[in-house]
Design a protein around this motif. Structure first.
Motif, PDB file in Angstrom:
ATOM      1  N   LYS A  41       0.773  -1.017   0.219  1.00  0.00           N
ATOM      2  CA  LYS A  41      -0.151   0.212  -0.113  1.00  0.00           C
ATOM      3  C   LYS A  41       0.802   0.957  -0.041  1.00  0.00           C
ATOM      4  O   LYS A  41       2.003   1.087   0.508  1.00  0.00           O
ATOM      5  CB  LYS A  41      -0.962  -0.003   1.353  1.00  0.00           C
ATOM      6  N   THR A  42       0.276   2.435  -0.389  1.00  0.00           N
ATOM      7  CA  THR A  42       1.203   3.681  -0.380  1.00  0.00           C
ATOM      8  C   THR A  42       0.712   4.435   0.709  1.00  0.00           C
ATOM      9  O   THR A  42      -0.590   4.851   0.948  1.00  0.00           O
ATOM     10  CB  THR A  42       0.862   4.328  -1.714  1.00  0.00           C
ATOM     11  N   ARG A  43       1.380   5.072   1.447  1.00  0.00           N
ATOM     12  CA  ARG A  43       1.100   6.101   2.501  1.00  0.00           C
ATOM     13  C   ARG A  43       1.562   7.355   1.927  1.00  0.00           C
ATOM     14  O   ARG A  43       2.708   7.433   1.435  1.00  0.00           O
ATOM     15  CB  ARG A  43       1.743   5.748   3.745  1.00  0.00           C
ATOM     16  N   VAL A  44       1.105   8.513   2.677  1.00  0.00           N
ATOM     17  CA  VAL A  44       1.494   9.973   2.276  1.00  0.00           C
ATOM     18  C   VAL A  44       2.345  10.151   3.287  1.00  0.00           C
ATOM     19  O   VAL A  44       1.894  10.321   4.379  1.00  0.00           O
ATOM     20  CB  VAL A  44       0.264  10.651   1.902  1.00  0.00           C
ATOM     21  N   VAL A  45       3.617  10.615   3.352  1.00  0.00           N
ATOM     22  CA  VAL A  45       4.635  10.880   4.344  1.00  0.00           C
ATOM     23  C   VAL A  45       3.990  12.082   5.019  1.00  0.00           C
ATOM     24  O   VAL A  45       3.753  13.095   4.485  1.00  0.00           O
ATOM     25  CB  VAL A  45       5.891  10.995   3.565  1.00  0.00           C
ATOM     26  N   GLY A  46       3.841  11.921   6.387  1.00  0.00           N
ATOM     27  CA  GLY A  46       3.463  12.959   7.209  1.00  0.00           C
ATOM     28  C   GLY A  46       2.047  13.533   7.371  1.00  0.00           C
ATOM     29  O   GLY A  46       1.861  14.377   7.749  1.00  0.00           O
ATOM     30  N   HIS A  47       1.212  12.525   6.730  1.00  0.00           N
ATOM     31  CA  HIS A  47       0.106  12.991   6.761  1.00  0.00           C
ATOM     32  C   HIS A  47      -1.192  11.705   7.203  1.00  0.00           C
ATOM     33  O   HIS A  47      -2.163  11.621   6.703  1.00  0.00           O
ATOM     34  CB  HIS A  47      -0.444  13.241   5.332  1.00  0.00           C
ATOM     35  N   ASP A  48      -0.540  11.057   8.049  1.00  0.00           N
ATOM     36  CA  ASP A  48      -1.328   9.773   8.685  1.00  0.00           C
ATOM     37  C   ASP A  48      -2.700  10.168   9.317  1.00  0.00           C
ATOM     38  O   ASP A  48      -3.609   9.846   9.374  1.00  0.00           O
ATOM     39  CB  ASP A  48      -0.674   9.005   9.811  1.00  0.00           C
ATOM     40  N   ASP A  49      -2.422  11.481   9.726  1.00  0.00           N
ATOM     41  CA  ASP A  49      -3.793  12.383  10.534  1.00  0.00           C
ATOM     42  C   ASP A  49      -4.803  12.540   9.597  1.00  0.00           C
ATOM     43  O   ASP A  49      -6.017  12.892   9.779  1.00  0.00           O
ATOM     44  CB  ASP A  49      -3.363  13.413  11.220  1.00  0.00           C
ATOM     45  N   ALA A  50      -4.609  12.634   8.142  1.00  0.00           N
ATOM     46  CA  ALA A  50      -5.345  12.771   7.092  1.00  0.00           C
ATOM     47  C   ALA A  50      -6.121  11.431   6.624  1.00  0.00           C
ATOM     48  O   ALA A  50      -7.033  11.504   5.845  1.00  0.00           O
ATOM     49  CB  ALA A  50      -5.094  13.682   5.776  1.00  0.00           C
TER      50      ALA A  50
END
Length: 95
Positions: A23-32
């Motif tokens: 899966k791909t995550r957006v760095v620094g935006h887990d809260d989104a």
């Protein structure tokens, strides 16, 4: 968990042990992250709120709304890293 970071874009691929799917995550935006979703023939992916990402770019990085949306469009949504890319949800507001 194995991380693969693309130095050009703001996403990282995360290899999970579950069916060897990444899966791909957006760095620094887990809260989104607002959930997970899937569709026919597609593995589950993370769903991000575009409003939350843009708001964070404005507050954290001092960008204008326009700069934050441009950064999001090019560096986040535009950083295709193969299967497992997240869905970016633009909230619908009925006027």
């Amino acid at each position: 968990m194995q991380l693969h970071q693309d130095q050009t874009h703001a996403t990282i691929r995360i290899a999970s042990g579950e069916n060897n799917v990444s899966k791909t995550r957006v760095v620094g935006h887990d809260d989104a992250i607002i959930g997970m979703g899937n569709s026919f023939g597609r593995d589950s992916v993370l769903i991000y709120s575009v409003d939350k990402i843009v708001e964070k770019l404005v507050k954290r990085d001092g960008m204008t709304d326009e700069e934050a949306m441009e950064f999001f469009s090019f560096n986040i949504a535009g950083s295709y890293n193969g299967p497992g890319m997240p869905v970016f949800l633009f909230e619908y507001h009925d006027e």
